[in-house]
Design a protein around this motif. Structure first.
Motif: not given
Length: 532
Positions: A282, A285, A289, A326, A328-329, A471-473, A476, A496
């Protein structure tokens, strides 16, 4: 203590230290050897970033040897005739994505300020290896065999393939006399010789001819400068973490993730639990962003790293991390309500190398170097593979909400994720030197390592053997190991969305120990740690 991505480079760096060289001398010699034995990842055709720590006065230097865009480019560089972004390899293969290489001048400037041994002496091991050759490793053999584009370049085909067109076999001797001659010229005439005369002219000629040509000029080479910047440092639980400032997003995004996680008592949470990995994903993310929206060449950034790392801003962002679900994005934040540029996300490739060194006096170097994709642009000049680093720019320069700070412009340096890092203990002493290859996943790899050292006191070897999760946004990412697959199923309990894949880090880690320094090399690659 030395950790590099290849045994040849580690041996040479250690010999330099044994001969009275500084950490900077050893790093230079290692980088030159890596050009010979790990050509798919780094070399004189690329660039990099280097952090130097001086033990005598506690001063740090952040050296920016990032490639620059030619003067004759514009924001449409990676758009097709209809204005749509090119596919990655349509942009990367050929001369179009080649920026002015920075590594030669980076090594020259670092030697001028921090070197101890004669410049030419540092070239001798790489020249010998290029002339006499070295046995092709299983990793290099597999990478040659798996590349769709490399054999289309005549020089690359002659170097990496046998007479029948097959990739050089494991154990076959790879000799590169053309590279040896370039190294001789630089050893004799200095780093500036790369940027004038025959070498620069040969690169310009190859880049601007053939398939998918670029627009490099001799004037672009003459204008290139290495920039000495201030290291970007921030606190984490009483420790101090220092990395590279923009145009690398690595240092700032590592600090952003650490800031977001500082509100959680990680020391009291099982490091192998799905819950700790959920919190980490998280934080990734939210940090990515902001990275995707705000970072680029510092001259084009509408916000400074200080604004994006402000404690109040990071604290407000951290409130979005839920314990049982999560994002998520995540959406990028807007410090000060500045208009946010729309993220233009594109792949950042994982062909990079890293060197971590501490010398007998306690001076340290953390250096990450790259040609971007594996084998870069697949264009070879005088035994050197040329970078495709311009693909690290945003392909789409703008949309209805404005220009992106990482858009293509003449003379700019594309955003990077390289994250050479120095970690200082609460007593002010240097505690660890680290970094990794891995494209934009470098940021997660380095942040994981810092947390493992500070919060959980995990031994270096054990730390590097843990499966990666982050995560890279986007989804995961969970490393494709038995332990990783088990983690993926448990992460679903936190909402996730996971994807299991290879996450080939190459962390080089040096950590202070009671009797000196302990080194660890990532088991996923060919790296080796060794000390005196």
């Amino acid at each position: 203590m030395v950790v590099t991505a290849n045994p040849h480079a580690t041996d040479v760096a250690l010999a330099v230290l044994r001969g009275g060289g500084s950490a900077a001398d050893a790093a230079i010699a290692a980088a030159l050897v890596l050009n010979v034995v790990e050509p798919q990842s780094s070399g004189l055709g690329g660039g990099g970033f280097l952090l130097h720590y001086s033990a005598a006065d506690g001063r740090m230097s952040a050296w920016d040897g990032r490639e620059t865009a030619p003067a004759d480019v514009d924001a449409s560089l990676f758009l097709d005739a209809s204005g749509k972004p090119l596919g990655f390899h349509d942009a990367a293969v050929g001369g179009r994505a080649v920026g002015v290489p920075g590594l030669a001048k980076l090594l020259g400037e670092v030697h001028r300020h921090h070197g101890r041994l004669p410049w030419a002496r540092l070239f001798a091991p790489a020249i010998a290896l290029a002339e006499e050759g070295f046995p092709v490793s299983p990793r290099l053999h597999a990478l040659i065999g798996g590349d769709r584009f490399l054999a289309k370049d005549a020089q690359a085909r002659a170097l990496f393939y046998d007479a029948g067109g097959a990739p050089l076999a494991v154990g076959a001797r790879l000799r590169n006399p053309r590279l040896a001659e370039v190294l001789r010229v630089l050893a004799r005439d200095g780093a500036d010789a790369f940027y004038r005369g025959d070498i620069a002219a040969a690169i310009v000629d190859v880049v601007n001819s053939g398939p998918n040509p670029g627009t490099l000029s001799l004037a672009d080479f003459a204008a290139y400068r290495v920039i000495r910047r201030d290291a970007l440092c921030g606190p984490y639980r009483g420790w101090r973490v220092c990395g590279m400032p923009p145009p690398s997003s690595g240092g700032a995004t590592v600090l952003s993730m650490l800031g977001l996680l500082s509100r959680f008592p990680l020391a009291g949470i099982d490091p192998d639990s799905a819950f700790s990995r959920h919190l980490f994903a998280e934080a990734g993310r939210l940090a990515f962003a902001d990275r995707d929206a705000w970072y680029g060449d510092p001259r084009a950034m509408p916000l400074s790293p200080a604004q994006l790392l402000d404690a109040a801003y990071i604290g407000a962002r951290a409130q979005q991390i839920a314990l049982d679900s999560s994002l998520r994005r995540a959406q990028a934040g807007q410090p000060g309500k500045v208009q946010r540029a729309v993220p233009a996300v594109h792949p950042e490739r994982a062909s990079t190398s890293h060197v971590s060194i501490v010398d007998a006096a306690g001076n340290a170097v953390s250096m990450t170097i790259s040609i971007e994709d594996a084998f870069g642009s697949r264009r070879m000049v005088r035994g050197m593979l040329l970078n495709n680093q311009l693909t690290d720019f945003s392909f789409v320069p703008r949309d209805v909400r404005g220009l992106h700070p990482n858009r293509v412009e003449p003379g700019k340096r594309p955003r990077s994720s390289m994250a050479p890092t120095l970690l200082f203990a609460p007593d002010g002493r240097l505690h660890a030197v680290l970094g990794s290859p891995g494209g934009s996943a470098i940021i997660n790899f380095v942040t994981e390592a810092v947390i493992g050292l500070v919060d959980w006191h995990i031994a270096p070897d054990a730390l590097l053997a843990r499966p990666h999760v982050g995560s890279r946004n986007g989804p995961t990412e969970v490393e494709n190991t038995a332990e990783g697959r088990a983690l993926a199923s448990r992460l679903a309990l936190f909402g996730q969305e996971t994807v299991v894949r290879d996450l080939t880090s190459g962390i080089g880690l040096v950590v202070r120990a009671p009797q000196g320094w302990f080194g660890a090399a990532d088991p996923r690659r060919e790296g080796v740690a060794a000390g005196l």
